[in-house]
Motif scaffolding. Structure first.
Motif, PDB file in Angstrom:
ATOM      1  N   SER A 199      10.018  51.372 -11.063  1.00 56.11           N
ATOM      2  CA  SER A 199      11.412  51.253 -11.508  1.00 56.11           C
ATOM      3  C   SER A 199      11.370  50.845 -12.974  1.00 56.11           C
ATOM      4  O   SER A 199      11.584  49.685 -13.324  1.00 56.11           O
ATOM      5  N   GLU A 236      12.935  54.672  -9.197  1.00 53.69           N
ATOM      6  CA  GLU A 236      14.343  54.248  -9.164  1.00 53.69           C
ATOM      7  C   GLU A 236      14.806  54.048 -10.586  1.00 53.69           C
ATOM      8  O   GLU A 236      14.092  53.456 -11.397  1.00 53.69           O
ATOM      9  N   ILE A 247      16.527  45.974  -7.488  1.00 48.11           N
ATOM     10  CA  ILE A 247      16.931  47.169  -6.741  1.00 48.11           C
ATOM     11  C   ILE A 247      17.577  46.690  -5.451  1.00 48.11           C
ATOM     12  O   ILE A 247      17.121  45.709  -4.850  1.00 48.11           O
TER      13      ILE A 247
END
Length: 413
Positions: A126, A180, A390
């Motif tokens: 991420s 992500e 997240i």
């Protein structure tokens, strides 16, 4: 056993999701350079039992060990060794302990392909979103994930470098990758670079499934849309790719809806008879200034006139005393000259990211004083940890897909 590396690990929403779905797993390594997130991860997931073993080390000993790493004090800039030496020894001890406890490889720029275990099932990444976000574009920054931009979002290409180094070294690539980032990665400005990344992964033998998912469909009352890309090492085998096509056509998370969605009343702490919640509300109440009143006028009213007036909060970001923010709560402070509202507390932001209140309490329990009257995990740091994380509930559903694909498609081929 799912063997996992969390790159850009933050405070470990990936680990939290794996705990939730109750599958055997091992976090082989984390990769995180922000000292606040490093210590926060350890505080939430492990605690500091055994820290006293570091008491025999001098400050110089600890600094010498930490100086081998590329670290940051804000997640943006490199922390110079001279500043490391000026830090409180309690911070340094916990930092070294946390790096060792989480097997943190620290800065992604220092990780080499040979550092990655060959038997990794899942690598999550991420990478920073600052240069991809709509807010960044408003300020004239459209560099995004350009290769030559030398910005934070360009850290994506460090993942490419590591995978290519593994491939050239004939090392086994991770069976799954999970990306992500903000949904703006699919915008016209950035889609060319993103498609280039997909093509590179395909060249390495990965089958890619791109999702655009909103947390409010996964049981969390937060309107937070993010792009996730699940990459599966199918090695261009038509049989496996065909089965993956069929699986995703029948199990498309774009169509997922959790019918047991939490309500904002489960998350927003308006029971001010609880002294902790009252104190946190007070800390989140800004002064009554023209700019703060403009924030009040411009933003979503989550709670007003004694009732919740919205189903979802807006996206949780790294700051709440800003315009726009995640929403405001009508509140009458006990102090004079305060605005007639408060912002979300750090506790509420953690809950809106899918963490449990117990996780937040662990962070507070493992807090420590660095100077007279100032603890390490300041409110600002806690808010930033939540905003950079997240949503755990979304990861849970993706991880369930990974487990199924691993067991039923890759290993039953």
């Amino acid at each position: 056993m799912l063997r996992v590396i969390e790159a850009f690990s933050g405070i470990g929403s990936q680990k939290k999701a794996l705990d939730r779905i109750n599958v055997p797993y091992e976090i082989v390594n984390t990769v995180e350079w922000d000292i606040n997130a490093i210590i926060g991860y350890c505080a939430i997931h492990y605690g500091f039992e055994g820290l006293n073993e570091y008491d025999f080390l001098t400050k110089e000993d600890i600094v010498d060990q930490l100086s081998q790493y590329t670290l940051s004090n804000n997640g943006k800039d490199v922390l110079e060794p001279t500043k490391l030496r000026k830090m409180n020894i309690e911070i340094l001890k916990r930092l070294l302990f946390s790096i060792n406890r989480t097997r943190d490889l620290v800065s992604i720029t220092d990780v080499r392909g040979e550092d990655i275990d060959e038997n990794i099932d899942l690598l999550t990444y991420s990478f920073p979103c600052q240069d991809l976000s709509i807010c960044s574009a408003w300020h004239g920054n459209n560099t995004g994930i350009n290769r030559d931009a030398a910005n934070r979002s360009g850290m994506l290409w460090e993942i490419e470098r590591i995978l290519l180094e593994m491939d050239r070294g004939a090392r086994r690539l991770p069976r799954f990758l999970l990306m992500e980032n903000v949904s703006n990665i699919l915008a016209r400005t950035h889609i060319g670079n993103f498609n280039e990344w997909i093509a590179i992964l395909e060249g390495l033998g990965y089958y890619n499934k791109v999702y655009k998912l909103n947390a409010n469909k996964f049981g969390i009352p937060q309107s937070r849309e993010r792009v996730y890309m699940l990459s599966i090492l199918a090695e261009n085998q038509e049989g496996i790719e065909g089965r993956l096509d069929r699986y995703f056509s029948e199990n498309n998370l774009d169509n997922y809806i959790n019918t047991n969605k939490k309500k904002l009343s489960d998350i927003i702490k308006i029971d001010y008879s609880n002294e902790i919640y009252r104190r946190e509300a007070e800390e989140s109440t800004p002064n009554n200034t023209p700019s703060r009143m403009q924030i009040y006028l411009d933003n979503l009213k989550i709670y007003q006139s004694g009732r919740f007036t919205s189903e979802d909060a807006k996206t949780v970001t790294t700051k709440q005393d800003r315009n726009p923010n995640s929403g405001v709560i009508e509140y009458q402070s006990i102090s004079e000259n305060k605005a007639p509202y408060r912002n979300l507390t750090a506790r509420e932001c953690f809950l809106l990211m899918g963490f449990d209140e117990e996780d937040y309490n662990k962070l507070l329990h493992n807090d420590f004083m660095v100077t007279r009257g100032r603890n390490f995990f300041t409110k600002e740091k806690r808010l930033r940890m939540a905003g950079n994380s997240i949503v755990v509930n979304v990861l849970e559903e993706i991880f369930k897909q990974i487990i199924y694909i691993k067991n039923e498609i890759l290993e039953n081929n």
